[in-house]
Design an enzyme around this catalytic site. Structure first.
Site, PDB file in Angstrom:
ATOM      1  N   ASN A  11     -13.717 -35.029  -8.578  1.00 31.08           N
ATOM      2  CA  ASN A  11     -15.067 -34.683  -9.037  1.00 31.08           C
ATOM      3  C   ASN A  11     -15.099 -33.182  -9.331  1.00 31.08           C
ATOM      4  O   ASN A  11     -15.172 -32.371  -8.416  1.00 31.08           O
ATOM      5  CB  ASN A  11     -16.079 -35.055  -7.932  1.00 31.08           C
ATOM      6  N   TRP A  12     -15.044 -32.866 -10.607  1.00 32.13           N
ATOM      7  CA  TRP A  12     -15.032 -31.439 -10.994  1.00 32.13           C
ATOM      8  C   TRP A  12     -16.398 -30.776 -10.834  1.00 32.13           C
ATOM      9  O   TRP A  12     -16.513 -29.575 -10.947  1.00 32.13           O
ATOM     10  CB  TRP A  12     -14.595 -31.317 -12.461  1.00 32.13           C
ATOM     11  N   LYS A  13     -17.444 -31.580 -10.638  1.00 34.42           N
ATOM     12  CA  LYS A  13     -18.818 -31.034 -10.588  1.00 34.42           C
ATOM     13  C   LYS A  13     -19.053 -30.177 -11.828  1.00 34.42           C
ATOM     14  O   LYS A  13     -18.623 -30.555 -12.911  1.00 34.42           O
ATOM     15  CB  LYS A  13     -19.032 -30.264  -9.286  1.00 34.42           C
ATOM     16  N   HIS A 102     -24.814 -39.051  -5.951  1.00 28.78           N
ATOM     17  CA  HIS A 102     -24.023 -38.025  -5.269  1.00 28.78           C
ATOM     18  C   HIS A 102     -24.951 -37.137  -4.451  1.00 28.78           C
ATOM     19  O   HIS A 102     -26.109 -36.922  -4.820  1.00 28.78           O
ATOM     20  CB  HIS A 102     -23.254 -37.186  -6.301  1.00 28.78           C
ATOM     21  N   GLU A 104     -25.339 -34.073  -4.164  1.00 32.55           N
ATOM     22  CA  GLU A 104     -26.010 -32.975  -4.881  1.00 32.55           C
ATOM     23  C   GLU A 104     -27.156 -33.507  -5.737  1.00 32.55           C
ATOM     24  O   GLU A 104     -28.156 -32.815  -5.955  1.00 32.55           O
ATOM     25  CB  GLU A 104     -24.982 -32.188  -5.710  1.00 32.55           C
ATOM     26  N   GLU A 174     -19.986 -39.773   1.999  1.00 32.37           N
ATOM     27  CA  GLU A 174     -19.795 -38.327   1.958  1.00 32.37           C
ATOM     28  C   GLU A 174     -20.816 -37.656   2.879  1.00 32.37           C
ATOM     29  O   GLU A 174     -21.975 -37.438   2.477  1.00 32.37           O
ATOM     30  CB  GLU A 174     -19.994 -37.798   0.536  1.00 32.37           C
ATOM     31  N   GLY A 180     -17.893 -29.448   0.487  1.00 28.00           N
ATOM     32  CA  GLY A 180     -17.715 -28.067   0.039  1.00 28.00           C
ATOM     33  C   GLY A 180     -17.735 -27.046   1.170  1.00 28.00           C
ATOM     34  O   GLY A 180     -17.805 -25.844   0.924  1.00 28.00           O
ATOM     35  N   SER A 219     -14.591 -32.249   1.807  1.00 29.69           N
ATOM     36  CA  SER A 219     -13.480 -31.376   2.196  1.00 29.69           C
ATOM     37  C   SER A 219     -12.164 -32.133   2.408  1.00 29.69           C
ATOM     38  O   SER A 219     -11.383 -31.800   3.298  1.00 29.69           O
ATOM     39  CB  SER A 219     -13.840 -30.548   3.434  1.00 29.69           C
ATOM     40  N   GLY A 240     -13.734 -32.924  -4.311  1.00 37.47           N
ATOM     41  CA  GLY A 240     -14.304 -31.859  -5.133  1.00 37.47           C
ATOM     42  C   GLY A 240     -13.310 -30.707  -5.251  1.00 37.47           C
ATOM     43  O   GLY A 240     -12.412 -30.711  -6.107  1.00 37.47           O
ATOM     44  N   GLY A 241     -13.449 -29.732  -4.369  1.00 41.96           N
ATOM     45  CA  GLY A 241     -12.661 -28.490  -4.451  1.00 41.96           C
ATOM     46  C   GLY A 241     -11.162 -28.713  -4.626  1.00 41.96           C
ATOM     47  O   GLY A 241     -10.526 -28.073  -5.472  1.00 41.96           O
TER      48      GLY A 241
END
Ligand code: PGA
Length: 263
Positions: A11-13, A102, A104, A174, A180, A219, A240-241
């Site tokens: 997930n590049w966001k 998600h 966010e 999640e 993150g 994470s 993500g990251g």
């Protein structure tokens, strides 16, 4: 029991640029070929880039095993919904998956379960596969409300996902406090919630709960993907990251699969 093929999702966001896309997909494709040679088992990889890169991404991965997903998808087949992505058009562009709900979207953009249910329904009807994200806030965990929060977020599954669409549906657990932050849920904490999710879906009369794939997100990294994927109810990772660099993401996939095969 149907086999739960592992899924690893990047997930590049709202990160990276269009110019990053081609080097990334080329590198990831070749690193995943190495993973296939090292770990002979089936798995799926989905890239969720920003919406403005979707068409290019779908074209770039055409000859590879990488699938492309959108980070959200509109709440109806069409209509007056400025700024939203029509599910059927995503499918026409070669997009296979979409994230729905998600954290966010829920907490930064205040999307409610009602809106999320509409998005989920429109996505499935539009021919997309949908990955519904659920997870508790830190204060909910501290107050002992993790399971009640998850249970209430899961209500829409029985209402919206028919048994004919169940093979086009996955979940991602999640915990919001792990996203993150660098602080992942321990494999045991994640397993406890994943097992609860299955139990809860079955209890609510959605018998596919036994076979639905449930990813963990928050994470996830190459050095914890093995321990997480070693848990019996964790079927993949939403990342993500650690998905932003192809080498790191491929390493995470390799470690996760290696551990899954041993467990
Ligand atoms: P993270 O994000 O891996 O950077 O914690 C996961 C996600 O939000 O999907």
């Amino acid at each position: 029991m149907a086999k739960r093929t592992p899924i690893f999702a990047a997930n590049w966001k709202m990160n990276k640029t269009l110019a990053d896309l081609q080097p990334y997909t080329t590198r990831l494709d070749s690193r995943l070929d190495e993973v296939c040679d090292q770990v002979s088992t089936d798995f799926e990889v989905i890239l969720f880039p920003p919406a403005c890169f979707l068409e290019t991404a779908a074209r770039l991965v055409d000859d590879s095993e990488i699938q492309v997903g959108s980070q959200n998808s509109g709440p109806a087949p069409s209509g007056a919904f400025t700024g939203e992505l029509p599910p059927r058009s995503l499918r026409e562009m070669g997009i296979e998956w979409t994230l729905i709900g998600h954290s966010e979207r829920r907490h930064v953009f205040k999307e409610t379960d009602t809106l999320i249910a509409k998005r989920l329904q429109a996505a499935l009807e539009g021919g997309l596969s949908a990955m519904l994200c659920v997870g508790e806030l830190l204060e909910e965990r501290k107050a002992g409300k993790t399971m009640t929060t998850i249970e209430s977020q899961l209500k829409i599954v029985k209402e919206v996902v028919s048994s004919t669409k169940a093979s086009h549906f996955a979940l991602a657990y999640e915990p919001v406090w792990a996203i993150g932050t660098g602080e992942n849920a321990t494999p045991e904490q994640a397993q406890e919630v994943h097992a609860f999710i299955r139990k809860c879906l079955i209890k609510n009369g959605w018998s596919e709960g036994a076979t639905v794939r449930i990813l963990y997100g928050g994470s996830a990294k190459p050095d914890n993907s093995g321990a997480l994927m070693g848990q019996p109810d964790i079927d993949g990772l939403l990342v993500g990251g650690a998905s932003l660099e192809a080498d790191t993401f491929a390493e995470l996939v390799r470690n996760g699969l290696t551990s899954r095969l041993k467990s």
